[in-house]
Design an enzyme around this catalytic site. Structure first.
Site, short mmCIF file in Angstrom:
data_model
loop_
_atom_site.label_atom_id
_atom_site.label_comp_id
_atom_site.label_asym_id
_atom_site.label_seq_id
_atom_site.Cartn_x
_atom_site.Cartn_y
_atom_site.Cartn_z
N CYS A 6 0.85 -1.20 0.00
CA CYS A 6 0.00 0.00 0.00
C CYS A 6 0.88 1.25 0.00
O CYS A 6 0.54 2.26 -0.63
CB CYS A 6 -0.95 0.00 1.20
SG CYS A 6 -2.39 -1.09 0.96
N ASN A 85 1.96 -16.79 -3.96
CA ASN A 85 2.14 -17.49 -2.70
C ASN A 85 1.02 -17.04 -1.77
O ASN A 85 0.87 -15.85 -1.51
CB ASN A 85 3.51 -17.14 -2.08
CG ASN A 85 4.66 -17.57 -2.97
OD1 ASN A 85 4.61 -18.63 -3.58
ND2 ASN A 85 5.69 -16.75 -3.06
N THR A 93 5.12 -13.53 2.16
CA THR A 93 5.76 -12.68 3.18
C THR A 93 5.15 -11.28 3.23
O THR A 93 5.34 -10.58 4.22
CB THR A 93 7.28 -12.54 2.91
OG1 THR A 93 7.48 -11.99 1.61
CG2 THR A 93 7.98 -13.89 3.01
N HIS A 98 -0.30 -10.42 -4.44
CA HIS A 98 0.60 -10.05 -5.53
C HIS A 98 0.91 -11.28 -6.37
O HIS A 98 0.96 -12.40 -5.85
CB HIS A 98 1.90 -9.44 -5.00
CG HIS A 98 2.56 -10.24 -3.93
ND1 HIS A 98 2.13 -10.24 -2.62
CD2 HIS A 98 3.61 -11.11 -3.99
CE1 HIS A 98 2.90 -11.04 -1.91
NE2 HIS A 98 3.79 -11.60 -2.71
N HIS A 100 3.78 -12.78 -8.77
CA HIS A 100 5.15 -12.68 -9.27
C HIS A 100 5.13 -13.06 -10.76
O HIS A 100 4.49 -14.06 -11.13
CB HIS A 100 6.06 -13.70 -8.58
CG HIS A 100 6.21 -13.52 -7.10
ND1 HIS A 100 7.35 -13.00 -6.53
CD2 HIS A 100 5.38 -13.82 -6.07
CE1 HIS A 100 7.22 -12.99 -5.21
NE2 HIS A 100 6.04 -13.49 -4.90
#
Ligand code: 5GP
Ligand code: ZN
Length: 112
Positions: A6, A85, A93, A98, A100
């Site tokens: 953010c 993930n 993490t 998101h 990748h």
């Protein structure tokens, strides 16, 4: 909120943005694990793929609608891996969903 992505969206943290529109941002990963490694995120905060629901699922289609265009612009020739993930055990993490996008080398399967 302390969400690092953010803060990237609001430019409180700088990043190497490669695509941005009203709803999504793509930027290069700080610690790339492949010659090409960028992340695509929605501007709305969704914690993980497990939080996708009727109300926000449109953004996933926007993200996947743009990935081929970004990859084409980068000359990736249709050869890349998209990874999400979800959850700590899967390696998540940063708790802002998101995707990748990795390219520029061969990838093994199954993932480690
Ligand atoms: P995850 O492990 O949650 O699937 O992926 C998080 C990714 O975000 C990691 O690849 C990590 O290198 C990247 N990352 C974490 N913090 C930052 C940051 O401040 N800027 C950028 N560009 N990438 C970050
Ligand atoms: Zn966030």
């Amino acid at each position: 909120m302390g969400c690092v992505f953010c803060k990237i969206i609001s430019k409180k943290i700088s990043s190497d943005v490669i695509y941005e529109d009203d709803n999504i941002v793509a930027f290069n990963d700080l610690s790339p694990v492949a010659p090409v490694h960028f992340l695509v995120i929605p501007k709305i905060h969704i914690s993980s793929a497990d939080e996708i629901c009727d109300e926000n699922k449109y953004i996933i289609s926007e993200i996947f609608g743009h990935i081929p265009l970004i990859c084409r612009n980068l000359g990736l020739n249709g050869e890349y891996r998209i990874v999400n993930n979800c959850g700590k055990m899967a390696g998540q993490t940063v708790n802002h969903i998101h995707f990748h996008v990795l390219s520029g080398r061969e990838f093994g399967w199954p993932p480690g």
